[in-house]
Design an enzyme around this catalytic site. Structure first.
Site, PDB file in Angstrom:
ATOM      1  N   PHE A 123       0.885  -1.173   0.000  1.00  0.00           N
ATOM      2  CA  PHE A 123       0.000   0.000   0.000  1.00  0.00           C
ATOM      3  C   PHE A 123       0.920   1.218   0.000  1.00  0.00           C
ATOM      4  O   PHE A 123       1.631   1.453   0.991  1.00  0.00           O
ATOM      5  CB  PHE A 123      -0.836  -0.070   1.274  1.00  0.00           C
ATOM      6  CG  PHE A 123      -1.854   1.008   1.505  1.00  0.00           C
ATOM      7  CD1 PHE A 123      -3.152   0.873   1.012  1.00  0.00           C
ATOM      8  CD2 PHE A 123      -1.546   2.127   2.264  1.00  0.00           C
ATOM      9  CE1 PHE A 123      -4.122   1.834   1.275  1.00  0.00           C
ATOM     10  CE2 PHE A 123      -2.509   3.099   2.530  1.00  0.00           C
ATOM     11  CZ  PHE A 123      -3.804   2.949   2.032  1.00  0.00           C
ATOM     12  N   GLU A 127       4.847   9.795   1.013  1.00  0.00           N
ATOM     13  CA  GLU A 127       5.914  10.336   0.154  1.00  0.00           C
ATOM     14  C   GLU A 127       6.899  11.113   1.022  1.00  0.00           C
ATOM     15  O   GLU A 127       6.572  11.495   2.157  1.00  0.00           O
ATOM     16  CB  GLU A 127       5.309  11.277  -0.897  1.00  0.00           C
ATOM     17  CG  GLU A 127       4.355  10.540  -1.813  1.00  0.00           C
ATOM     18  CD  GLU A 127       3.816  11.415  -2.931  1.00  0.00           C
ATOM     19  OE1 GLU A 127       4.152  12.628  -2.982  1.00  0.00           O
ATOM     20  OE2 GLU A 127       3.060  10.863  -3.748  1.00  0.00           O
ATOM     21  N   ILE A 157       7.517   2.494   2.678  1.00  0.00           N
ATOM     22  CA  ILE A 157       6.481   1.587   2.174  1.00  0.00           C
ATOM     23  C   ILE A 157       6.792   0.152   2.606  1.00  0.00           C
ATOM     24  O   ILE A 157       7.828  -0.416   2.237  1.00  0.00           O
ATOM     25  CB  ILE A 157       6.376   1.673   0.625  1.00  0.00           C
ATOM     26  CG1 ILE A 157       6.123   3.132   0.186  1.00  0.00           C
ATOM     27  CG2 ILE A 157       5.300   0.732   0.100  1.00  0.00           C
ATOM     28  CD1 ILE A 157       4.920   3.816   0.820  1.00  0.00           C
ATOM     29  N   ARG A 266      12.202 -15.428  39.208  1.00  0.00           N
ATOM     30  CA  ARG A 266      13.413 -14.661  39.548  1.00  0.00           C
ATOM     31  C   ARG A 266      13.398 -14.263  41.027  1.00  0.00           C
ATOM     32  O   ARG A 266      12.449 -13.598  41.488  1.00  0.00           O
ATOM     33  CB  ARG A 266      13.462 -13.407  38.666  1.00  0.00           C
ATOM     34  CG  ARG A 266      14.556 -12.420  39.025  1.00  0.00           C
ATOM     35  CD  ARG A 266      15.905 -12.894  38.601  1.00  0.00           C
ATOM     36  NE  ARG A 266      16.941 -11.895  38.855  1.00  0.00           N
ATOM     37  CZ  ARG A 266      18.230 -12.168  38.908  1.00  0.00           C
ATOM     38  NH1 ARG A 266      18.651 -13.411  38.732  1.00  0.00           N
ATOM     39  NH2 ARG A 266      19.106 -11.216  39.123  1.00  0.00           N
ATOM     40  N   GLN A 277       5.631  -5.862  46.522  1.00  0.00           N
ATOM     41  CA  GLN A 277       4.367  -5.181  46.237  1.00  0.00           C
ATOM     42  C   GLN A 277       4.482  -4.180  45.085  1.00  0.00           C
ATOM     43  O   GLN A 277       3.524  -3.990  44.325  1.00  0.00           O
ATOM     44  CB  GLN A 277       3.840  -4.499  47.496  1.00  0.00           C
ATOM     45  CG  GLN A 277       3.317  -5.527  48.492  1.00  0.00           C
ATOM     46  CD  GLN A 277       2.531  -4.910  49.629  1.00  0.00           C
ATOM     47  OE1 GLN A 277       2.649  -3.725  49.902  1.00  0.00           O
ATOM     48  NE2 GLN A 277       1.741  -5.710  50.295  1.00  0.00           N
ATOM     49  N   GLY A 338      14.955  -6.626  34.079  1.00  0.00           N
ATOM     50  CA  GLY A 338      16.268  -6.088  34.408  1.00  0.00           C
ATOM     51  C   GLY A 338      17.188  -6.132  33.189  1.00  0.00           C
ATOM     52  O   GLY A 338      16.725  -6.021  32.047  1.00  0.00           O
ATOM     53  N   GLU A 362      -0.183   4.685  10.050  1.00  0.00           N
ATOM     54  CA  GLU A 362      -1.652   4.733   9.918  1.00  0.00           C
ATOM     55  C   GLU A 362      -2.265   5.808  10.807  1.00  0.00           C
ATOM     56  O   GLU A 362      -3.310   5.611  11.424  1.00  0.00           O
ATOM     57  CB  GLU A 362      -2.265   3.360  10.170  1.00  0.00           C
ATOM     58  CG  GLU A 362      -1.895   2.390   9.071  1.00  0.00           C
ATOM     59  CD  GLU A 362      -2.640   1.091   9.139  1.00  0.00           C
ATOM     60  OE1 GLU A 362      -3.838   1.120   9.451  1.00  0.00           O
ATOM     61  OE2 GLU A 362      -2.006   0.069   8.865  1.00  0.00           O
TER      62      GLU A 362
END
Ligand code: FAD
Length: 381
Positions: A123, A127, A157, A266, A277, A338, A362
């Site tokens: 598509f 330009e 493109i 981990r 928390q 990390g 878009e």
């Protein structure tokens, strides 16, 4: 895994079935592919993926357009391979204008083979001097007997250099602004069409520049009538824009999955990261943003599938929120990994590099703000 449970109000049994089939086929044929680490291997894999998606009938939701089906497909594909998602998106962008405004002959020659995976579509609107401001494009198309002669250039493109055909926007009347834009199908072997250079992204995505130097196409390769190109391009983007949000939520879903698995295993400070928390708060924000984004995406797709001709406001909200939220979610996932998160081999690093362009193409985020604000000021219902 992608789940339709949070968005079940917006989908039907057929979408649940599609999700199941697509997930299984993608696990078998897409997730198993090696991650393309450079432009050349990305281009090669993108070409192969067109065939895979076609053979597995995964391009079928594109036409007749089942937007929720396309949303499901982009979530499933983007979760395992942002490159496969790009291939799906361009098959949609490059065939819908043909299905909607092309002759039966053009549909048989280009659009149907593309959905079968036998041809790759592209598509070509942007330009060097016309990006967000599409109406200012200057590529020209002049009628000469039973041909049109195109002159100009296109940049950024997707699938440039590897597509079999391009849906190209060019001015047949340079004095008429947006109303002077027409839309053509240009086969990649058209005389005067040149792939000028590849533009290399940090995450594999075939991209490049095209030039049209007295490029001739048969007059019957015009889609619709002269001057209808802008409207056709905008309605194509209007429909497909929602699915950009889906690509974003597919990538964000993967990032959340990766983060959950990582923080559970981990250990630091004598316990799993998941016990902290502040880590939990990060995970909660990621999940809420992901669900909110998906609800906007599925709402926009549901509106469109329910018969709304234009879903400009809904698709702008979905694309804007989902791409911005996905960037935050993926960034949080990477933070939780990390130092390992920024290694080139890490899945979250790949997602981090893949998500960024979605906030630009878009219709950049800033442009979506304008679209939404204009709708508010006009008085939305
Ligand atoms: C990976 C990728 C794939 C792409 N694939 C395709 C493709 O297949 N086909 C195609 O035709 N194009 C494609 N594009 C091009 C894409 O559509 C353009 O990049 C996009 O439309 C923005 O145009 P631009 O890059 O020229 O930015 P510009 O228009 O120069 O805008 C730059 C920035 O300025 C801001 N801005 C612009 N206008 C306004 C405004 N009115 N108000 C406030 N802020 C504004 C936005 O932040 C914007 O990001 C692709 C781009 C990328 C990155």
């Amino acid at each position: 895994m992608i789940s339709l449970h949070p968005v079940r109000a917006f989908v039907e049994d057929a979408h649940h079935a599609l999700l199941e089939r697509a997930s299984a086929r993608c696990d078998a044929r897409v997730a198993t592919l090696p991650r393309a680490m450079d432009d050349a291997s990305g281009r090669e894999q993108a070409r192969a993926l067109v065939g895979v998606l076609g053979a597995e009938r995964l391009l079928e939701p594109i036409f007749p357009l089942d937007l929720r089906g396309c949303v499901v497909m982009r979530e499933v594909l983007a979760r395992v391979s942002p490159l496969a998602d790009e291939v799906f998106a361009l098959q949609a962008l490059g065939t819908l204008p043909i299905f909607w405004r092309g002759s039966a002959a053009l549909i048989e020659r280009y659009a149907r083979p593309a959905l079968a995976g036998a041809m790759m579509a592209a598509f070509a609107m942007t330009e060097p001097e016309a990006g967000s401001d599409v109406a200012s494009l200057t590529t020209s198309a002049r009628r000469d007997g039973d041909t049109y002669v195109l002159h100009g250039s296109k940049t950024l493109i997707s699938n440039a250099g590897i597509a079999d055909f391009y849906v190209v926007f060019a001015k047949t009347d340079a004095t008429a602004g947006a109303r002077g834009i027409s839309c053509f199908v240009v086969p990649s072997d058209a005389p005067g069409l040149h792939f000028t250079r590849a533009q290399v992204l940090s995450a594999p995505h075939p991209l490049g520049e095209l030039s049209f130097a007295e490029c001739r196409v048969p007059a019957d390769h015009l889609l619709g009538a002269e001057g209808e190109g802008f409207k056709l391009g905008m309605s194509t983007l209007d429909a497909v824009r929602t699915t950009v949000g889906a690509a974003a939520t597919g990538m964000a879903s993967r990032a959340l999955e990766e983060a959950l698995a990582h923080v559970a295993s981990r250990k630091q400070f004598g316990a799993a990261l998941a016990e902290q928390q502040l880590v939990q708060s990060r995970l909660a924000i990621m999940a809420v943003e992901l669900d909110a984004a998906r609800l906007l995406v599925y709402r926009a797709a549901h509106e469109r599938d329910s018969g709304a001709e234009r879903v400009t406001l809904e698709s702008a909200m979905a694309k804007l929120f989902a791409t911005e939220a996905a960037q935050r979610i993926i960034d949080s996932a990477l933070q939780l990994f990390g130092g390992r998160g920024v290694l080139a081999e890490s899945v979250v690093d790949g997602l981090y590099r893949s998500i960024r362009p979605l906030r630009i193409y878009e219709g950049a985020t800033d442009v979506q703000y304008i679209v939404i604000a204009r709708a508010l000021l006009r008085g939305r219902d």
